[in-house]
Design an enzyme around this catalytic site. Structure first.
Site, short mmCIF file in Angstrom:
data_model
loop_
_atom_site.label_atom_id
_atom_site.label_comp_id
_atom_site.label_asym_id
_atom_site.label_seq_id
_atom_site.Cartn_x
_atom_site.Cartn_y
_atom_site.Cartn_z
CD GLU A 109 -3.10 7.10 5.64
OE1 GLU A 109 -4.12 6.51 6.02
OE2 GLU A 109 -1.94 6.73 5.93
CD GLU A 155 -2.58 1.25 2.70
OE1 GLU A 155 -3.01 0.16 3.11
OE2 GLU A 155 -2.77 2.33 3.28
#
Length: 258
Positions: A143, A138
């Site tokens: 974020e 990933e």
């Protein structure tokens, strides 16, 4: 050649970006109105927690949660009762419509704000050839969690390095205007390393140790995801302020270069 490099640096354009990533191979400039372009985006849907105890129901083809207008894609998290969930949002994915091995991905975006929100610009493997998460990897280009309003994070997860074991490779950078101004969130990825940027500043790098797929599963196709989660193990660590809703992540463009 040297003169060209100097001119590029004086112009504030990193030379290696110009040299390595000239060819635009995929983009959405959002110069249309209505639902996101179905030739480029699909939806992940549901409210099963997404492995993180998230609270939202991700909807599909619902203009309240994902709408393009005035050159901007708006992904909106709403507090509402919807199919046994208390919040709705959208999670757009380019899987099987935009899948890449190596390149530069740029997303110009403005963050939502409020405790309990968890927007992300990230990538998952298209084919999962090394196995389920985290074995196939990933890449989190950006974020942001609402209880840390001045921070964004770049992270990679692999079988050897992931947050379940506390070994994930991550770094943060600080900006005071994440919710009031657009920033360019970018990732450059080749066979040797992954670099993550905000605007023109590189703040994270992960090198290929050239051992096995446990350390580097990033030699396969990946696709892009854009979403706002509500709550969850990280986003909801300090609770959810239900009075901040609705909140929107605005996206000006997505561009992929090789």
């Amino acid at each position: 050649m040297i003169r060209s490099m100097v001119l590029l640096m004086l112009a504030g354009i990193p030379f290696y970006i110009q040299a390595q990533y000239k060819k635009l191979i995929w983009a959405d400039e959002f110069e249309y109105s209505g639902l996101p372009d179905s030739a480029k985006w699909s939806y992940d849907t549901g409210n099963h927690g997404w492995g993180n105890n998230e609270l939202q129901y991700y909807t599909a083809k619902r203009k309240e949660n994902a709408l393009v207008s005035n050159g901007i894609l708006s992904i909106k998290a709403i507090k509402e009762d919807y199919k046994e969930a208390k919040f709705t949002s959208a999670r757009l994915v380019s899987k099987n419509k935009g899948d890449w091995k190596y390149g530069r991905i740029e997303v110009k975006a403005k963050m939502p704000q409020g405790r309990g929100l968890w927007p992300a610009i990230w990538m998952l493997p298209t084919d999962w050839e090394y196995g389920d998460w985290p074995k196939s990897g990933e890449i989190d280009i950006m974020e942001h969690v609402g209880y840390l309003p001045d921070s964004v994070f770049g992270t990679v997860h692999t079988a050897a390095y992931n947050h379940m074991t506390g070994t994930q490779k991550t770094k943060s950078v600080f900006r005071k205007n994440l919710a009031s101004a657009f920033h360019v969130y970018a990732m450059e990825w080749d066979e040797d390393r992954i670099r993550i940027f905000i605007d023109k500043e590189q703040y994270f790098e992960f090198a290929n140790e050239k051992q096995s797929s446990r350390e580097w599963p990033f030699n396969k196709r990946f696709h892009l995801l854009l979403n706002i989660a509500v709550g969850g193990n990280w986003g909801g660590k300090m609770g959810v302020d239900e009075f901040v809703f609705p909140q929107t992540m605005e996206v000006d463009y997505v561009r992929v270069y090789q």
